[in-house]
Design a protein around this motif. Structure first.
Motif, PDB file in Angstrom:
ATOM      1  N   GLU A  18      -8.689   6.202  -2.441  1.00 50.75           N
ATOM      2  CA  GLU A  18      -7.351   6.149  -3.027  1.00 50.75           C
ATOM      3  C   GLU A  18      -6.885   7.568  -3.360  1.00 50.75           C
ATOM      4  OE1 GLU A  18      -9.388   2.255  -3.695  1.00 50.75           O
ATOM      5  OE2 GLU A  18      -9.981   4.310  -4.083  1.00 50.75           O
ATOM      6  N   GLU A  52       0.848  -1.186   0.000  1.00 52.71           N
ATOM      7  CA  GLU A  52       0.000   0.000   0.000  1.00 52.71           C
ATOM      8  C   GLU A  52       0.885   1.238   0.000  1.00 52.71           C
ATOM      9  OE1 GLU A  52      -3.150   0.021  -0.461  1.00 52.71           O
ATOM     10  OE2 GLU A  52      -3.529  -2.109  -0.191  1.00 52.71           O
ATOM     11  N   PRO A  53       0.525   2.248  -0.708  1.00 47.51           N
ATOM     12  CA  PRO A  53      -0.728   2.444  -1.446  1.00 47.51           C
ATOM     13  C   PRO A  53      -0.665   1.979  -2.901  1.00 47.51           C
ATOM     14  CG  PRO A  53       0.479   4.497  -1.458  1.00 47.51           C
ATOM     15  CD  PRO A  53       1.325   3.490  -0.683  1.00 47.51           C
TER      16      PRO A  53
END
Length: 153
Positions: free
Chosen positions: A50, A23-24
């Motif tokens: 996101e 992540e991300p």
């Protein structure tokens, strides 16, 4: 879209044991079907949280096409890296061929990518990927990746 007959469910933790992304930038939530070195099916839900949605586009958030290609590439790499002789490899995105975006993808949608290996020669893997939202094909194309031994990095 094919029906999953194996009822496989590999979680994020299982995926992180194979893929180097985190992540991300890890765009695979689940692997639902796998034949190592042959075919794979992966899933991703874009929540709207996101970071890329802040700029793409603030008034009309759409998942960028490059993110869809990365999703397909990560799922395809998973297929390669689950072959026992390939466990010590690291894959780099090498290119795309004939990738087409047929429908926009927006926050809240869950995508399924189905990838099948076309060839793996001279350390270059080529896989055909089809990305679906429900029964609708949203994108498709060929992903190429070059794989090298981890100790050469």
């Amino acid at each position: 879209m094919k029906t999953n007959t194996n009822k496989l469910k590999l979680s994020k933790g299982d995926i992180e044991r194979i893929l180097p992304q985190r992540e991300p930038f890890l765009f695979v939530d689940e692997i639902t079907d796998l034949v190592p070195g042959e075919s794979v099916t992966g899933k991703k839900t874009f929540t709207g949280k996101e970071d890329f949605f802040k700029g793409h586009f603030p008034q009309m958030p759409i998942v960028p096409g490059v993110i869809l290609m990365e999703f397909a590439g990560q799922v395809s790499a998973f297929m390669i890296l689950t072959v026992p002789k390939n466990r010590n490899l690291f894959g780099f995105f090498a290119g795309v061929d004939k990738f087409r975006f047929l429908k926009k993808v927006v926050p809240g949608q869950t995508l399924i990518v189905e990838s099948r290996l076309i060839s793996f020669r001279h350390n270059v893997a080529r896989s055909e990927s089809k990305i679906y939202c429900g029964d609708s094909l949203v994108a498709q194309g060929v992903i190429a990746a070059v794989f090298v031994e981890n100790e050469t990095l």
